[in-house]
Design a protein around this motif. Structure first.
Motif, short mmCIF file in Angstrom:
data_model
loop_
_atom_site.label_atom_id
_atom_site.label_comp_id
_atom_site.label_asym_id
_atom_site.label_seq_id
_atom_site.Cartn_x
_atom_site.Cartn_y
_atom_site.Cartn_z
N VAL A 137 22.63 0.79 28.42
CA VAL A 137 22.38 -0.61 27.77
C VAL A 137 23.22 -1.60 28.47
O VAL A 137 24.23 -0.88 29.50
CB VAL A 137 22.85 -0.83 26.32
N VAL A 138 23.20 -2.96 28.33
CA VAL A 138 23.84 -3.70 29.18
C VAL A 138 25.28 -4.18 28.27
O VAL A 138 26.47 -4.51 28.60
CB VAL A 138 23.00 -5.31 29.38
N GLY A 139 25.17 -4.18 26.79
CA GLY A 139 26.50 -4.41 26.00
C GLY A 139 26.63 -3.31 24.87
O GLY A 139 25.59 -3.03 24.44
N ALA A 140 27.65 -3.06 24.61
CA ALA A 140 27.94 -1.93 23.64
C ALA A 140 27.41 -1.94 22.16
O ALA A 140 26.92 -1.25 21.64
CB ALA A 140 29.73 -1.98 23.48
N LEU A 141 27.01 -3.38 21.73
CA LEU A 141 26.61 -3.81 20.26
C LEU A 141 25.44 -3.09 20.62
O LEU A 141 24.75 -2.73 19.18
CB LEU A 141 26.64 -5.11 20.28
N GLN A 142 24.62 -3.02 21.66
CA GLN A 142 23.27 -2.46 21.38
C GLN A 142 22.93 -1.00 21.07
O GLN A 142 22.20 -0.58 20.40
CB GLN A 142 22.68 -2.51 22.99
N PHE A 143 24.08 -0.34 21.37
CA PHE A 143 24.30 1.14 20.86
C PHE A 143 24.10 1.14 19.29
O PHE A 143 23.35 2.04 18.72
CB PHE A 143 25.24 1.97 21.19
N GLU A 144 24.76 0.16 18.88
CA GLU A 144 24.80 0.05 17.42
C GLU A 144 23.43 -0.17 16.70
O GLU A 144 22.66 0.28 15.71
CB GLU A 144 25.79 -1.01 16.80
N VAL A 145 23.00 -1.26 17.57
CA VAL A 145 21.55 -1.76 16.96
C VAL A 145 20.37 -0.32 17.09
O VAL A 145 19.63 -0.39 16.13
CB VAL A 145 20.91 -2.89 17.88
N LEU A 146 20.59 0.03 18.30
CA LEU A 146 19.72 1.29 18.48
C LEU A 146 19.71 2.24 17.52
O LEU A 146 18.82 2.63 16.96
CB LEU A 146 19.82 1.70 19.82
N ALA A 147 20.95 2.53 17.34
CA ALA A 147 21.18 3.85 16.25
C ALA A 147 20.65 3.20 14.66
O ALA A 147 19.99 4.06 14.08
CB ALA A 147 22.68 4.12 16.30
N SER A 148 21.18 1.94 14.53
CA SER A 148 20.73 1.77 13.19
C SER A 148 19.02 1.39 13.13
O SER A 148 18.40 1.73 12.05
CB SER A 148 21.07 0.28 12.79
N ARG A 149 18.29 1.07 14.43
CA ARG A 149 16.96 0.95 14.09
C ARG A 149 16.06 2.37 14.16
O ARG A 149 15.17 2.58 13.36
CB ARG A 149 16.50 0.31 15.23
N ILE A 150 16.85 3.38 14.96
CA ILE A 150 16.08 4.43 14.89
C ILE A 150 16.10 5.12 13.40
O ILE A 150 15.14 5.74 12.97
CB ILE A 150 16.88 5.44 16.18
N GLU A 151 17.48 4.98 12.98
CA GLU A 151 17.56 5.56 11.65
C GLU A 151 16.55 4.95 10.53
O GLU A 151 15.77 5.64 9.66
CB GLU A 151 19.01 5.53 10.96
N MET A 152 16.51 3.51 10.70
CA MET A 152 15.68 2.93 9.66
C MET A 152 14.22 3.00 10.03
O MET A 152 13.54 3.28 8.90
CB MET A 152 16.07 1.35 9.90
N GLU A 153 13.86 2.96 11.10
CA GLU A 153 12.39 2.95 11.48
C GLU A 153 11.72 4.26 11.73
O GLU A 153 10.48 4.50 11.53
CB GLU A 153 12.05 2.20 12.94
N TYR A 154 12.57 5.24 12.09
CA TYR A 154 12.30 6.60 12.35
C TYR A 154 12.60 7.75 11.25
O TYR A 154 12.37 8.61 11.42
CB TYR A 154 12.41 6.93 13.64
N GLY A 155 13.67 7.32 10.57
CA GLY A 155 14.23 7.94 9.65
C GLY A 155 15.07 9.15 10.39
O GLY A 155 15.30 10.42 9.93
N LEU A 156 15.59 8.99 11.65
CA LEU A 156 16.30 9.83 12.49
C LEU A 156 17.66 9.61 12.57
O LEU A 156 18.21 8.51 13.35
CB LEU A 156 15.68 9.91 13.82
#
Length: 531
Positions: A441-460
């Protein structure tokens, strides 16, 4: 510019622009007020309000609602004063700059929002440089004039110095901070005064005949009038007048002053965009440019947003129409796959609300729901093999290994990561050696966004862990040269989600070594998103 034919009226009334700024300069608030004046919403949502009420219309992902920042660029269309505005909101947070860079390829102008107390900040400067690369016309709004702000001349000097662009005042503030009572609209010789009791209203908008008009004495308190007249006289002597051609060429920016939160100065800015902003422009493409007035329909994908509606695993490709008059149900050729697509349910966006788009013209932005056929950089045409150029993809600056919380779900994780890679939210690399995925990613905050979206959208549940690599470079060269290079550097090679070869390393020395040892191989930090 002058020998181009006049555009059809429907296209000529389009104004497609992005809003750029440093985080917290008031960009989302300004977007809200635009929608309010465009009649698109009845009550502008305040970003920092409490609980439910804090859901502003242009921020629709859960994480944006929680943090009060805009993460994904959203597009909104609304009418104002006989014009059709297509506004693309961009993430202000520097960690999402790549999304913003791509958004800027889909607009004809940018509105730069500056905080009156802080002036030009680092992120504004970065985004401005991208606008400069594309010669985008820029209109500037200096916000928060009702708070303690800096001297007006200082702000203008700073823009001229830092951004190397001529500035011409379109309005001038009268008083500042607590003393701020309104602005003088230079372009229309008009006095706009703020309603003290209800700051969401312009109390009076008074036409005057020049600065010697006796009405000024009646309307402006004496202690402010002297300073204002002195300043405006200096400004008119020292600063250039608005030169429309220079503005369209991107070498001059008009600046308006106001307070978005109090809806003050916003309408004047919108009138400025309507009057002085560019019509839909010619689009760079191969093997030829695309002019908006051409009859055949063309458009290109500049953003893909997955799971906008979590109940339906949908993906929407945001398409900027480059030419022609599109009608729902049309069949368009997807140039990369050479297949025809019937566009049966295109949508127009009003922030998180969408409605079916029965038609669209050059300059408009529509969403095309699809199951993964459309990727960033794709061009749609009525048959001609055209490819829109100049949509960048940047090498990530941070790399981490992604692991599924449950090892049995590694396959699901792969699917989720690929989805985000195609959306442009992250780069996903599959090392040819060993298992797992490396996410860049380009910025560290994107890891947080990805983790939260993967958990929310895929239950993973997913863990991101440090990786042994710190930089990624795309490998260019003939097929043979690339294969030979990959075989000799197995531990460092990965494939991105398009199947392109990538060289992963932690040392600049390695990158230099490749340049020395493999003269027929070129490593690059960007790849153009074209297939």
């Amino acid at each position: 510019m002058t020998n181009r034919p006049a555009l059809p009226p429907e296209i000529a009334r389009r104004r497609t622009f992005a809003i750029i700024s440093h985080p917290d300069a008031g960009k989302t608030t300004l977007t809200e007020k635009f929608l309010l004046y465009g009649g698109a919403i009845q009550m502008a949502g305040q970003v920092r309000a409490k609980g439910e009420a804090r859901r502003t219309r242009s921020d629709f992902m859960q994480m944006e609602k929680d943090r009060g920042i805009s993460v994904s660029a959203s597009a909104m269309s609304f009418d104002f004063d006989g014009y059709r505005f297509n506004l693309v909101d961009t993430p202000g947070h520097s960690d999402f700059s790549e999304d913003t860079y791509r958004t800027l390829t889909a607009v004809d102008a940018a509105v730069m929002v500056i905080d009156g107390a802080k002036g030009v900040e680092s992120q504004t400067q970065k985004l401005f440089e991208v606008c400069r690369m594309r010669d985008l016309p820029i209109l500037t709004f200096c916000n928060k004039m009702d708070r303690e702000s800096r001297d007006t001349f200082e702000i203008i000097d700073e823009i001229q110095e830092n951004l190397a662009i001529d500035v011409t005042p379109a309005s001038w503030p009268i008083g500042k901070g607590r003393e701020f009572i309104g602005t003088y609209d230079i372009l229309n010789d008009r006095l706009d005064l703020m309603d003290r009791a209800d700051r969401n209203k312009v109390a009076q908008s008074v036409r005057i005949s020049g600065l010697s008009d006796p009405k000024l004495k009646e309307l402006i308190p004496a202690e402010l009038l002297g300073t204002f007249l002195e300043e405006i006289e200096m400004a008119q002597e020292l600063m250039p007048k608005l030169d429309h051609e220079a503005m369209l060429a991107g070498t001059m920016t008009p600046i308006w002053f106001g307070s978005a939160i109090n809806s003050f100065g916003v309408k004047e800015l919108m009138e400025g965009i309507a009057t002085y902003g560019p019509e839909p422009q010619i689009q760079r493409a191969e093997p030829r440019m695309i002019a908006p007035e051409e009859t055949p329909v063309t458009g290109f994908v500049f953003k893909v947003q997955a799971n906008m509606d979590p109940k339906h695993r949908d993906r929407v490709a945001f398409v900027r129409m480059s030419s022609g008059h599109f009608e729902r149900g049309m069949k368009l050729t997807h140039v990369r796959s050479k297949k025809q697509m019937a566009i049966t349910n295109p949508v127009m966006f009003l922030a998180a609300d969408r409605e079916l788009a029965e038609e669209a013209w050059a300059g408009d932005i529509i969403g095309i729901p699809n199951h993964g056929q459309l990727r960033i950089g794709d061009t749609l045409t009525e048959g001609e093999a055209l490819k829109v150029t100049g949509i960048p993809s940047f090498a990530p600056e941070l790399l981490q290994t992604a692991r599924a919380g449950d090892p049995m779900k590694a396959k699901h994780l792969e699917k989720a990561l690929m989805q985000f890679a195609e959306e442009g939210a992250a780069k996903v690399f599959k090392p040819t050696f060993g298992s797992g995925f490396i996410v860049g990613v380009v910025g560290a905050l994107q890891f947080e966004v990805l983790a939260s979206r993967i958990e929310m959208e895929y239950g993973l549940p997913v863990r991101f862990e440090g990786s042994q690599f710190t930089s990624a470079r795309w490998v260019h060269g003939t097929r043979d040269a690339v294969d030979k290079f990959a075989a000799a550097n197995k531990q460092h090679i990965a494939l991105d989600n398009d199947g392109d070869t990538v060289f992963l390393t932690r040392l600049q020395w390695d990158i230099d070594r490749v340049g020395r040892d493999y003269p027929d191989i070129k490593l690059s930090a960007t790849k153009e998103m074209m297939v």
